[in-house]
Structures are given as structure tokens and as C-alpha cells.
Design an enzyme around this catalytic site. Structure first.
Site, PDB file in Angstrom:
ATOM      1  N   GLU A 101     -32.413  44.964   6.793  1.00 29.99           N
ATOM      2  CA  GLU A 101     -31.164  44.602   6.145  1.00 29.99           C
ATOM      3  C   GLU A 101     -30.423  43.540   7.163  1.00 29.99           C
ATOM      4  OE1 GLU A 101     -28.863  48.128   5.492  1.00 29.99           O
ATOM      5  OE2 GLU A 101     -30.114  48.831   3.835  1.00 29.99           O
ATOM      6  N   GLU A 160     -35.838  52.864   1.566  1.00 30.64           N
ATOM      7  CA  GLU A 160     -34.651  53.899   1.858  1.00 30.64           C
ATOM      8  C   GLU A 160     -34.149  54.078   0.505  1.00 30.64           C
ATOM      9  OE1 GLU A 160     -31.664  52.663   4.419  1.00 30.64           O
ATOM     10  OE2 GLU A 160     -33.026  51.722   5.958  1.00 30.64           O
TER      11      GLU A 160
HETATM   12  C1  BG6 Z   1     -29.128  51.412   5.515  1.00 30.19           C
HETATM   13  C2  BG6 Z   1     -29.640  51.399   6.869  1.00 30.19           C
HETATM   14  O1  BG6 Z   1     -28.019  50.465   5.699  1.00 30.19           O
HETATM   15  O2  BG6 Z   1     -28.359  52.530   5.068  1.00 30.19           O
HETATM   16  C3  BG6 Z   1     -29.598  52.699   7.742  1.00 30.19           C
HETATM   17  O3  BG6 Z   1     -31.003  50.666   6.927  1.00 30.19           O
HETATM   18  C4  BG6 Z   1     -28.514  53.515   7.491  1.00 30.19           C
HETATM   19  O4  BG6 Z   1     -29.700  52.429   9.032  1.00 30.19           O
HETATM   20  C5  BG6 Z   1     -28.413  53.671   5.658  1.00 30.19           C
HETATM   21  O5  BG6 Z   1     -28.442  54.689   8.202  1.00 30.19           O
HETATM   22  C6  BG6 Z   1     -27.129  54.605   5.523  1.00 30.19           C
HETATM   23  O6  BG6 Z   1     -26.157  54.084   6.000  1.00 30.19           O
HETATM   24  P1  BG6 Z   1     -25.035  54.846   6.673  1.00 30.19           P
HETATM   25  O7  BG6 Z   1     -23.729  54.100   7.198  1.00 30.19           O
HETATM   26  O8  BG6 Z   1     -24.851  55.904   5.723  1.00 30.19           O
HETATM   27  O9  BG6 Z   1     -25.847  55.512   8.011  1.00 30.19           O
END
Ligand code: BG6
Length: 462
Positions: free
Chosen positions: A166, A362
Site C-alpha cells: 500500500e 486483504e
Molecule cells: C490496510 C493495511 O491498509 O488496511 C493493514 O495494509 C491495515 O496494515 C488494514 O491494518 C486495515 O486498516 P486499519 O487502520 O483498520 O488497521
């Protein structure tokens, strides 16, 4: 029963990142990273990276849980400053390499394919102190040196690599690059987009190196893909949505896949009065080093309208307003539940990069959660998984080449923005922001749901 069967070799995984799960942030020679340093000022409101959920000491037990879940792959990241504590050493830290050798051996023994991110928000802080980190061109050589070591040490067992997680997120949240928050906005963006350029060059060098020397490996970026929808069918709203999506998500993918910086991206930098310093030969580096798959981090859609009173030559984020759709469910943190958006987004990827292999690296739903009599009931996460797996299945029927799905996250972890309050895991960790407790692991209801999907290789009713 459903007949939404997935391809035989589909890689069902789950994801984490090093600083969010490991802890042990100064053990066995590890140096501090930008992620560690960034977590310290928030100590009064949430836990920092010192312990996280202590995967550094629980990794064997965690792999056992992955095995029980039936994972075919596991996406995790290597903590850059465990391998090069300051970033500029010539030789790697052997204890750091050993930790990942043990982890990878254990995964392979459990028939779990490792999918490894080289850096997930965690450049060694030593490089920031020495020359400003990614903002300086010297960072390219330090990243390439690190990547070379990773490929050499782990490539026989690791076939799937992700370079930088990211990048667009780090560039917008400039402190994630170690840029001083007190600087004025223009200076910060000037530095951040120069850093962005260096990351593109560094990745291109690593893609080329990997294809030349490790032709059996697949390598690509892990891109934050925010599928952006117009708030209306008016042309100006549609254009605003397209411009945001192009600038934020597609620029990252276009450079990785086509090896050229798109004109629309350069125009936005001009809107910001940003000038990128380049060197002769850079274009060729980008052209010669290209990804052969896409890692896509997908959570939700973003809905925007054009700000028609805004300066048409202003920065894209000043030309749009984010709109909330009252028909959609939102998490407490404002992320919507819009599974059809995933299918739509995957179709767009396939139109733009026909037949590119895609790993969803993800995809997840966050909640505040507690343990009640040893159990965590998380029906909303189950329905999120169900609906997104269903839409992914439809996208595969549409002809999109998705080969892996990795929910965020395998286990509860330190959320990048919101500490332990905001949980994503299939496995619950018994700790809170300020009470480490025993860090015992508990399987949530969603663990059992996902386990059934993996056992049958098909969508299961929720
Ligand atoms: C993505 C990242 O942006 O989203 C993760 O790769 C991150 O590291 C995930 O944890 C969710 O975002 P957040 O701020 O809810 O943890």
C-alpha cells in the site's frame, strides 16, 4: 449446500503484517522501524508495537491454528529491520533470518504456501535518520539489497512475493514515511511523491531481478484498491470518481504492470505544484521491471461526488466529497459493506490488465469484540466473508483470474489506525490496548465458518 466450487488449486489464505502481530520489536538484534517509531506517540491511546499480539513468541502455536483452519497459504510480511536493523548494513542480521526460516519451515511442513510481503509500512528508521528514508534516492539501493537477500534466502520455499504494501496509503499519510508532521502540506507532499517515485524504481529493479534469477517466482505489489463509485450518474460525479480511483489505485497498478507513469498521474502532481527529480535511464528501469501478478487489498467501496465549486486545477482530494450511502451498512470506523463492489472492482481490473493473475491480499470486516465464556460470536464477519467469497466466485465465472483470497486478518492484531479496539481476526487474542493479559488465542465463529469453506473448497451457507 451450494455448488459454488472453486478451482482445485485455489490458494485460500489469510493475512497479517509483521509490526501488527510480532512484537519483540527490539529482540535478537532487530532495529526500530518507521512503524515502531510511529506507534510510540499514540501510546496513551492504544498499544504500540513492543508486544503487539506477541506472534514472535507464539508463532508455532499460530501456525498450528493455521493448519487446523486448513489454510493453503499465509500472507505475512518480513520485518525489514529484523534483517537489516539500521537498513544500511552490508550483512544481514542472522537472528532475523533465522526467525523467518523457522516460520517458513513450519508453514511448509504444514503444507501452507508462504506469500511474503517484503515491506509493510516498516522501513528501518535508521534510513530515515541517515538520509530521510524513501524520500532519498539512496533508499532504492538499500531496498534492492534487502530484497536480494530475501530472494536468495527464502525463494526455494517462497514462490509468491509482494514488494511494497500500500504505497499510496503511505504517500498520503506522510508520517508513515517518517516525514515530519510539522512541515507544511506542500513540502510534505513534495517529499512523499518523490518517495513514491523511488519506491516505483526500487520495485521495478526487484521485479526484474526476480524474473531474471528466480523465474519460478511470482512477484507484484500489494495495492490498496479503493473501488470508487460516483454518487450519481451525472458525468461530473462519474469523472470525479474515475479521477480519484485512477490517481489513488490505478497509478500504482499501471506502473507495476505497464512500466510507464501515466499522464493523468503527472497532471495531478502538476496540480499540486510538485516536481519529481528523475535521472536518465529511469524510464528504462520502469519499463524493464514489471510485476507478473497483482496483490489487491480490498475492503469496501468509496462513494464520491464532484465538488463543483472547487478549482478544476486543484488536487484531486480537494475536488471531491465523500458520500455516505444510507442503504449500506458501515463499520464504526466508516468502512462500508458492499460486496458487489468487489466483483465490479475485479471486473475493472480484468478489463484494464486482461487475465492478470490476482491475489486478494486483504479483505476484512472490523468490530469491537469481547470474549464471552471462551467464545467470540462474529456473525457480521461471517456474512462479510460469505458475501465477498460469493462475489469473488462470480467474478471468476466472469473470467477474472483470481487465484488466492486472504482475509484480513488471520488473527487479531494491532490495527494500523486504531489499536486493539478494532479487531479483524478469525482468531481472537485475549489482550486489550493496555492490558497484555495472557495473549491466549481463541477461535471465533468466523474461524469455523472459513474452515468449512476451505474443507469443501466451496462457498458455505452462513
Ligand atoms: C490496510 C493495511 O491498509 O488496511 C493493514 O495494509 C491495515 O496494515 C488494514 O491494518 C486495515 O486498516 P486499519 O487502520 O483498520 O488497521
Amino acid at each position: 449446500m451450494t455448488n459454488e466450487q472453486f478451482p482445485d488449486n485455489f490458494l485460500w489464505g489469510a493475512a497479517t503484517s509483521a509490526f501488527q502481530v510480532e512484537g519483540g520489536n527490539q529482540e535478537d538484534g532487530k532495529g526500530l522501524s518507521v512503524a515502531d517509531i510511529r506507534s510510540y506517540p499514540k501510546r496513551h491511546q492504544q498499544l504500540d508495537t513492543t508486544v503487539s499480539v506477541d506472534h514472535y513468541h507464539h508463532w508455532r502455536e499460530d501456525v498450528q491454528l493455521m493448519k487446523e483452519l486448513g489454510l493453503k497459504s499465509y500472507r505475512f510480511s518480513i520485518n525489514w529491520s529484523r534483517i537489516f536493523p539500521n537498513g544500511d548494513e552490508v550483512e544481514p542480521n542472522q537472528a532475523g533470518l533465522r526467525f523467518y526460516h523457522h516460520l517458513i519451515d513450519e508453514l511448509v511442513a504444514a503444507n501452507i504456501e508462504p506469500m511474503v510481503t517484503m515491506t509493510h509500512f516498516d522501513q528501518p528508521y535508521g534510513l530515515v535518520k541517515k538520509y530521510g528514508g524513501w524520500v532519498d534516492r539512496r533508499s532504492i539501493a538499500d531496498f534492492v539489497k534487502y530484497a536480494k537477500w530475501l530472494l536468495k534466502e527464502f525463494s526455494p520455499q517462497v514462490r509468491y512475493w509482494l514488494t511494497i504494501n500500500e504505497q499510496a496509503v503511505m504517500v498520503l499519510a506522510t508520517d508513515m514515511l517518517g516525514i515530519d508532521d510539522h512541515l507544511d502540506e506542500h513540502t510534505r507532499y513534495q517529499m512523499a511523491y518523490q518517495a513514491n517515485y523511488h519506491m516505483w524504481l526500487a520495485q521495478a529493479e526487484v521485479y526484474k531481478l526476480c524474473h531474471d534469477e528466480y523465474p519460478n517466482c511470482m512477484i507484484g505489489p500489494a495495492v490498496s484498491y479503493i473501488t470508487t463509485l460516483p454518487a450519481s450518474r451525472k458525468s461530473y460525479d462519474m469523472l470525479a470518481a474515475k479521477e480519484l480511483e485512477d490517481f489513488y489505485s490505478f497509478a500504482q497498478m499501471d506502473v507495476a504492470i505497464h512500466g510507464v507513469i501515466p499522464k493523468y498521474f503527472e497532471n495531478e502532481l502538476a496540480n499540486l505544484n510538485i516536481e519529481i527529480s528523475t535521472q536518465p535511464g529511469d524510464e528504462q528501469v520502469l519499463q524493464e521491471g514489471r510485476a507478473n501478478y497483482l496483490g489487491v487489498n480490498w475492503y469496501c467501496t468509496t462513494i464520491v461526488e464532484a465538488r463543483r465549486d472547487a478549482d478544476p486545477n486543484g488536487f484531486i482530494f480537494r475536488r471531491i466529497n465523500r458520500v455516505i450511502d444510507p442503504d449500506l451498512l458501515y463499520t464504526e470506523w466508516g468502512w462500508n459493506f458492499d460486496p458487489v463492489g468487489l466483483r465490479y472492482g475485479l471486473r475493472q481490473l480484468n478489463d484494464r490488465y486482461p487475465n492478470i493473475p490476482i491475489a486478494i491480499t486483504e479483505c476484512g470486516w472490523s468490530e469491537r469484540e469481547e470474549l464471552i465464556e471462551g467464545k467470540v460470536h462474529d456473525p457480521q464477519r461471517i456474512s462479510y466473508l460469505h458475501d465477498h467469497i460469493h462475489q469473488m466466485w462470480l467474478a471468476i465465472q466472469d473470467g477474472v483470474n483470481v487465484f488466492s483470497f486472504n482475509p484480513w486478518s488471520f488473527i487479531d492484531l494491532l490495527s494500523n489506525g486504531d489499536g486493539m479496539e478494532k479487531r479483524y481476526g478469525l482468531v481472537f487474542v485475549d489482550r486489550t490496548n493496555f492490558d497484555e493479559k495472557n495473549q491466549k488465542r481463541y477461535k471465533k465463529d468466523s474461524f469455523y465458518y472459513y474452515q468449512k469453506v476451505l474443507q469443501t473448497n466451496s462457498l458455505q451457507p452462513n
